[in-house]
Design an enzyme around this catalytic site. Sequence first.
Site, PDB file in Angstrom:
ATOM      1  N   GLU A 136     -10.829 -40.695 -12.844  1.00  0.00           N
ATOM      2  CA  GLU A 136      -9.645 -39.614 -12.703  1.00  0.00           C
ATOM      3  C   GLU A 136     -10.080 -38.364 -11.627  1.00  0.00           C
ATOM      4  O   GLU A 136     -11.374 -38.062 -12.051  1.00  0.00           O
ATOM      5  CB  GLU A 136      -9.064 -39.135 -13.787  1.00  0.00           C
ATOM      6  CG  GLU A 136      -8.297 -39.781 -14.893  1.00  0.00           C
ATOM      7  CD  GLU A 136      -7.679 -38.987 -16.126  1.00  0.00           C
ATOM      8  OE1 GLU A 136      -7.547 -37.794 -16.052  1.00  0.00           O
ATOM      9  OE2 GLU A 136      -7.518 -39.760 -17.093  1.00  0.00           O
ATOM     10  N   GLU A 151     -11.699 -39.619 -22.162  1.00  0.00           N
ATOM     11  CA  GLU A 151     -12.001 -38.054 -22.695  1.00  0.00           C
ATOM     12  C   GLU A 151     -12.084 -37.848 -24.067  1.00  0.00           C
ATOM     13  O   GLU A 151     -11.422 -37.248 -24.346  1.00  0.00           O
ATOM     14  CB  GLU A 151     -10.914 -37.278 -21.909  1.00  0.00           C
ATOM     15  CG  GLU A 151     -10.986 -37.603 -20.287  1.00  0.00           C
ATOM     16  CD  GLU A 151      -9.948 -36.641 -19.645  1.00  0.00           C
ATOM     17  OE1 GLU A 151      -9.270 -35.930 -20.464  1.00  0.00           O
ATOM     18  OE2 GLU A 151      -9.781 -36.690 -18.478  1.00  0.00           O
TER      19      GLU A 151
HETATM   20  O1  IFM Z   1      -3.134 -35.601 -17.041  1.00  0.00           O
HETATM   21  C1  IFM Z   1      -4.392 -35.555 -17.647  1.00  0.00           C
HETATM   22  C2  IFM Z   1      -5.063 -36.922 -18.022  1.00  0.00           C
HETATM   23  O2  IFM Z   1      -4.020 -37.573 -19.089  1.00  0.00           O
HETATM   24  C3  IFM Z   1      -6.329 -36.885 -18.782  1.00  0.00           C
HETATM   25  N1  IFM Z   1      -7.110 -36.332 -17.775  1.00  0.00           N
HETATM   26  C4  IFM Z   1      -6.734 -35.125 -17.183  1.00  0.00           C
HETATM   27  C5  IFM Z   1      -5.329 -35.455 -16.541  1.00  0.00           C
HETATM   28  C6  IFM Z   1      -4.992 -33.875 -15.892  1.00  0.00           C
HETATM   29  O3  IFM Z   1      -4.969 -32.972 -16.958  1.00  0.00           O
END
Ligand code: IFM
Length: 468
Positions: A365, A173
Amino acid sequence: MTKRDLSARPLGLPGDFVFGVATAAYQIEGGVAEGGRGPSIWDAFTARPGAIHHGETGEVACDHFHRWAADLDLMAELGIPAYRLSLSWSRLQPTGEGPLNPEGVRFYRELLAGCRDRGIEPFVTLYHWDLPQALQDAGGWPERRTAELFGAYAQQVADELGDLAEHWITVNEPVCASFLSYWWGMQAPGHTDLGEAVRAAHHLLLGHGLALRALRARRPQAKVGITNLVSNLAPAGDGAADAAATAQLDIRFNRMFLEPVYHGRYGHDVVEVFAPQGLTDTETDEGLVRPGDLALISAPADFAGVNHYTNTRVAADPDSWNGARMIQVEPAPTNFGWSDTPEALTAVLRRLATEFTDLPLYVTENGATFTDYVTPDGAVHDPERVHYLAGYTAALADARAAGVDVRGYFLWSFLDNFEWSWGYSQRFGIVHVDFGTQQRIPKDSALWYRDLIRANRAGPPTPEGSFS
Ligand code: IFM
């Protein structure tokens, strides 16, 4: 809640579809002053008064640094076939340059071998936001040198750990590691300078390109990609103003990071927004974007990682940030106020496949927070998360049916953990963590996910665990 089939059933996904869980080093490891680890920007940011909910830190977190073997045992008992984890840069290379720290190398060799010994395939993220503080002291990601050092670090990691994992994610990200961190001040190092943020964004992408090149050089068999956060955005109404506001947010959240990686250029309208900060598609010796940068950033990868959480409608509103008001689509029952609308995941996957890349996609994710607690029967009942997961995993099948080559899904997260500025107030795990005692309790959603994985596996079912 919408009516949804909640059974853990075969979804029609291929037998080699990868189901996994994800975590990140600073969010679970703790042990911040152990094993030769150096300080990271998150150690500094969490020490800043008011930066984090209740002043919490990742100093202990889930104590995974000491409990990793039991955590992997639990993962194996739940029959989870793949685990996306991140390496702490400052544990492996305390100041961000020089030789790797042997104790850090030993820790991660044991962890990765521990995954493999248990039949769990590791997917390794090189950078999940915990920059060595020494590099921030020298300017951090706004400095080009940080990207160069990241490339050198990736090469050392490939040499020391590259035999233990096939899949590598360079950067997690970049939008958060640049804009949230250097522009909005919400994440370490907590700066609020748009110029720094744009430079950080370009250098994180360059870091991806340099790390990709290093991994390719040292581990030709490795499969490498970058993970972008992709939000689903659509205009709130039919008017041109809402459409224009949506396009502006899309530039800032999505296209700034997708265009250069998958199209090899930022593109006219992205450049137009950030030109005052030095962004160009013309590569110049003295500019932000130097000769060869875009080729490095867009060099062929093996897969595209996508993290997806939010489904937002955008209304033009001169009083809101960038003239755009963001409205989470209902139902938005998660603790963060994010939506439980799985069709948004399908839409994001379709968009990536049609607008950006032919590469196989991995959802690296996806998950949600709810108010989870241990009930008198000693269990953690989280029907909302089961509802959420039933929808989002079915959305993967919908995407495949629409022709999208999505090959894996990593649920965020395995353990409740340190949720950055929100500290421990947001529980994303399918395993409940009592942060006082470090007791782990698989929530109902963990048992549901175990059953979903079993139902979708070709071949014999995984052995019975102790939570059936
Ligand atoms: O916890 C975070 C993660 O570290 C990166 N992506 C989003 C998740 C939830 O906010």
